[in-house]
Write an enzyme that holds these catalytic residues in place. Structure first.
Site, PDB file in Angstrom:
ATOM      1  N   CYS A  80      -2.263  39.311 -14.776  1.00 50.78           N
ATOM      2  CA  CYS A  80      -2.848  40.366 -15.610  1.00 50.78           C
ATOM      3  C   CYS A  80      -4.361  40.430 -15.385  1.00 50.78           C
ATOM      4  O   CYS A  80      -4.803  40.718 -14.284  1.00 50.78           O
ATOM      5  CB  CYS A  80      -2.481  40.156 -17.077  1.00 50.78           C
ATOM      6  SG  CYS A  80      -2.772  41.632 -18.101  1.00 50.78           S
ATOM      7  N   HIS A 186       3.104  40.737 -16.612  1.00 50.69           N
ATOM      8  CA  HIS A 186       3.304  39.396 -17.166  1.00 50.69           C
ATOM      9  C   HIS A 186       4.688  38.888 -16.742  1.00 50.69           C
ATOM     10  O   HIS A 186       5.686  39.241 -17.372  1.00 50.69           O
ATOM     11  CB  HIS A 186       3.215  39.422 -18.688  1.00 50.69           C
ATOM     12  CG  HIS A 186       1.838  39.685 -19.204  1.00 50.69           C
ATOM     13  ND1 HIS A 186       0.952  38.673 -19.467  1.00 50.69           N
ATOM     14  CD2 HIS A 186       1.192  40.850 -19.471  1.00 50.69           C
ATOM     15  CE1 HIS A 186      -0.181  39.192 -19.898  1.00 50.69           C
ATOM     16  NE2 HIS A 186      -0.067  40.508 -19.903  1.00 50.69           N
ATOM     17  N   GLU A 188       6.083  36.038 -17.129  1.00 53.18           N
ATOM     18  CA  GLU A 188       6.696  35.194 -18.149  1.00 53.18           C
ATOM     19  C   GLU A 188       7.255  35.999 -19.316  1.00 53.18           C
ATOM     20  O   GLU A 188       8.035  35.481 -20.129  1.00 53.18           O
ATOM     21  CB  GLU A 188       5.675  34.165 -18.648  1.00 53.18           C
ATOM     22  CG  GLU A 188       4.639  34.670 -19.635  1.00 53.18           C
ATOM     23  CD  GLU A 188       3.523  35.505 -19.029  1.00 53.18           C
ATOM     24  OE1 GLU A 188       2.620  35.907 -19.793  1.00 53.18           O
ATOM     25  OE2 GLU A 188       3.542  35.759 -17.801  1.00 53.18           O
TER      26      GLU A 188
END
Length: 211
Positions: A80, A186, A188
């Site tokens: 990011c 992102h 995750e």
């Protein structure tokens, strides 16, 4: 293999740390340059303003850590804001210099043409497949989760791995130059596909193919 997460006070590190632990890797979250130098690979996360992040990296002597990692071909993944910091400069808040690893500038989405921030799920299109990226394992949907108001422009197309479309813009989503990789989304927080991309990158580091 030990993964070092660079903690410079910008962003929620917990979700990245937990995702890596679930993949079976040892994780160190630290602000200390010497501790991070002792890890096998680095992750530069980040949420917030570009100039604030660069100031924090400079104040904590972590800019030199990243520069030394590039020179020694130590794998690093920017996520990011962490990816945006790898570029030459950003137009945010009047402009500011970045780490300069990737050619290109970070510019704001045009609020007249696109809702800002760009927040939501978008499908990745792949320009190329580096050795760490196993195309045969990427079955099903290829959607990932974005939250950002700025994106990379005028970059070297040879560094582009994957992109997503947002309105009329092609948004660089994965970039790689040598041992340095960036993901604008992102991983995750991007369900199974995002975690798969993170796993493939970490496994690629372990195999020595992220160089």
């Amino acid at each position: 293999m030990k993964i070092g997460i660079i903690d410079y006070g910008m962003g929620n590190l917990f979700s990245v740390e937990q995702a890596i632990k679930r993949l079976g890797y040892e994780v160190l979250v630290s602000t200390d340059k010497e501790e991070l130098q002792a890890t096998d690979t680095l992750i530069l996360p980040g949420v917030g303003a570009f100039q604030d992040a660069m100031k924090r990296l400079q104040e904590t002597n972590l800019v030199s850590l990243i520069n030394e990692s590039e020179k020694s071909n130590k794998p690093l993944l920017g996520i990011c804001l962490g990816m945006q910091l790898l570029f030459q400069e950003s137009a945010e808040n009047g402009g500011g210099k970045g780490l300069g690893i990737f050619t290109g500038e970070i510019e704001r989405f045009d609020g007249r043409a696109n809702r800002v921030p760009h927040m939501g799920w978008n499908e990745l299109q792949f320009a190329r497949y580096p050795e760490w990226l196993q195309e045969n394992e990427m079955t099903g949907d290829r959607f990932v989760y974005f939250v950002h108001s700025y994106f990379a422009t005028n970059m070297n197309q040879a560094d582009l791995v994957a992109f997503a479309h947002y309105g009329d813009k092609q948004v660089p989503a994965i970039v790689q130059k040598g041992s340095i990789t960036g993901m604008q989304f992102h991983p995750e927080k991007s369900s199974e596909f995002g975690v798969l991309l993170l796993k493939q990158w970490l496994d690629g580091v372990k195999k020595g193919v992220v160089v």
